[in-house]
Scaffold this motif. Sequence first.
Motif, short mmCIF file in Angstrom:
data_model
loop_
_atom_site.label_atom_id
_atom_site.label_comp_id
_atom_site.label_asym_id
_atom_site.label_seq_id
_atom_site.Cartn_x
_atom_site.Cartn_y
_atom_site.Cartn_z
N TYR A 57 -4.48 -1.76 27.25
CA TYR A 57 -4.26 -2.21 25.87
C TYR A 57 -5.41 -3.09 25.38
N GLU A 328 -0.49 5.08 14.12
CA GLU A 328 0.50 4.27 13.41
C GLU A 328 1.88 4.45 14.04
N GLY A 331 2.04 2.70 17.39
CA GLY A 331 2.16 1.26 17.20
C GLY A 331 3.56 0.84 16.82
N GLU A 332 4.18 1.59 15.91
CA GLU A 332 5.56 1.30 15.50
C GLU A 332 6.53 1.48 16.66
N LYS A 335 6.08 -1.46 19.04
CA LYS A 335 6.63 -2.67 18.43
C LYS A 335 8.15 -2.68 18.50
N HIS A 353 1.84 -6.64 13.72
CA HIS A 353 1.38 -5.27 13.95
C HIS A 353 0.82 -4.67 12.67
N SER A 356 -3.04 0.41 14.78
CA SER A 356 -3.22 0.40 16.24
C SER A 356 -3.60 -0.97 16.77
N ILE A 358 -1.87 -4.86 17.56
CA ILE A 358 -0.57 -5.49 17.73
C ILE A 358 -0.73 -6.72 18.62
N LEU A 405 -4.49 -0.20 20.67
CA LEU A 405 -3.95 1.05 21.17
C LEU A 405 -4.99 2.15 21.08
#
Length: 430
Positions: A57, A328, A331-332, A335, A353, A356, A358, A405
């Motif tokens: 990461y 996206e 990432g969601e 999260k 966030h 990409s 976070i 990410l």
Amino acid sequence: MNISKSEELFSRAQQSLPGGVNSPVRAFKSVGGNPIFLQKAKGAYLYDVDGNQYIDYINSWGPMIMGHAFEPVVEAIQKKAMDSTSFGAPTELEIETAELIKSMVPNVDLIRMVSSGTEACMSALRLARGYTGRNKFIKFEGCYHGHADSFLVKAGSGVATFNIQTVPGVTAGVSADTLTAPYNDLEAVKKLVAENKDEIAAIIIEPVAGNMGCILPQEGFLEGLRKLCDLEGIVFIFDEVMTGFRLAQGGAQERLKIDADLVTYGKVIGAGMPVGAFGGKFEIMKHIAPLGNVYQAGTLSGNPLAMIAGYTLLSHLKSNPFIYAELEQKGEYLKNGLQKVLEESGQPFVINHMGSMISVHFSDKPVVDFATAASANNTFFNKYFHGMLDRGIYLPPSAYESWFLSHALSKEDLDRTIEATKKNVTSGQF
């Protein structure tokens, strides 16, 4: 997890390298323990010298947006290296790379290649001063624009990680020309501008901060800065070393629908090679030598290996815009998964966030600037970091760094990351 060879190498490194590393945050001083020495990487995974695998990461602090050893980039570098690694003279590839960048970022008229993000930001500030004839500039507490003298006043990233408040070697005169304001505090900026009427050359900002964790601009903040710069004749500089070509094809400018006067780039622009760039409006850029009298030069600027790496990656991103939507979604997904398991810990937390980028902050209040990032329970973060590392998840070794990410991350990788966090919670890691 066996890390005996890493321990041996770190002991050896300290005999030849300051602190055993070539960049401070790598030393793990903030989180405790000793750094892991890496041997190779592929896709979403890192492999250390002891043979351990990690889900990555950091992604080289941003540039590996497609993952490590992305085959088109590797093949392009190998082929180009046969022609020589450097010329110190113009090549057609430099033009092609500049034209590609301009096609992705419409408000960039001219662009100058350099060798690092630090150099890009330093040069952009010099250009703003030369263009306006003013000396002072405004930066934001916790934003890091590289290690040039002017930028080390109340900087984020490694300076924040090591709690260095005053950097030896930065003169009082340089500090006096550097005005600082809290991130997301428009009124504080207006006050500085009023107190230093017609003296401010530039306002430089990370439009989405990544050096105090991932910090998002609040509604109206960047718009207010843009308006203020227009009113006062101040050059508005976006430091997109991290966000450029990562948050969107056109970077944060496209994502946030705000145009800067000058933009600095690094990271993704070189696909992991040492490269940076600054560019912007012709009216300003024409003052850079040899067009104008603001001098900037670099022996390895436009290096062919860096250019072909960046050109290949940017071409891929431009041809495959769906990559950003998929990043996206990843990432969601991460999260939401982290949020669910951390709620079980009973420990206050905030997840910031965008796209990409976070970061996780163990705080009971929103994290919107350096002060709120610094007030989080960073001792807790250090425990979290080591718990994740032990479970094969490689996070940035500092609470003051954004996670990045890559497109190479699979759903299974994200699930493993969420599950590792859950095990930290249920095992009493917290």
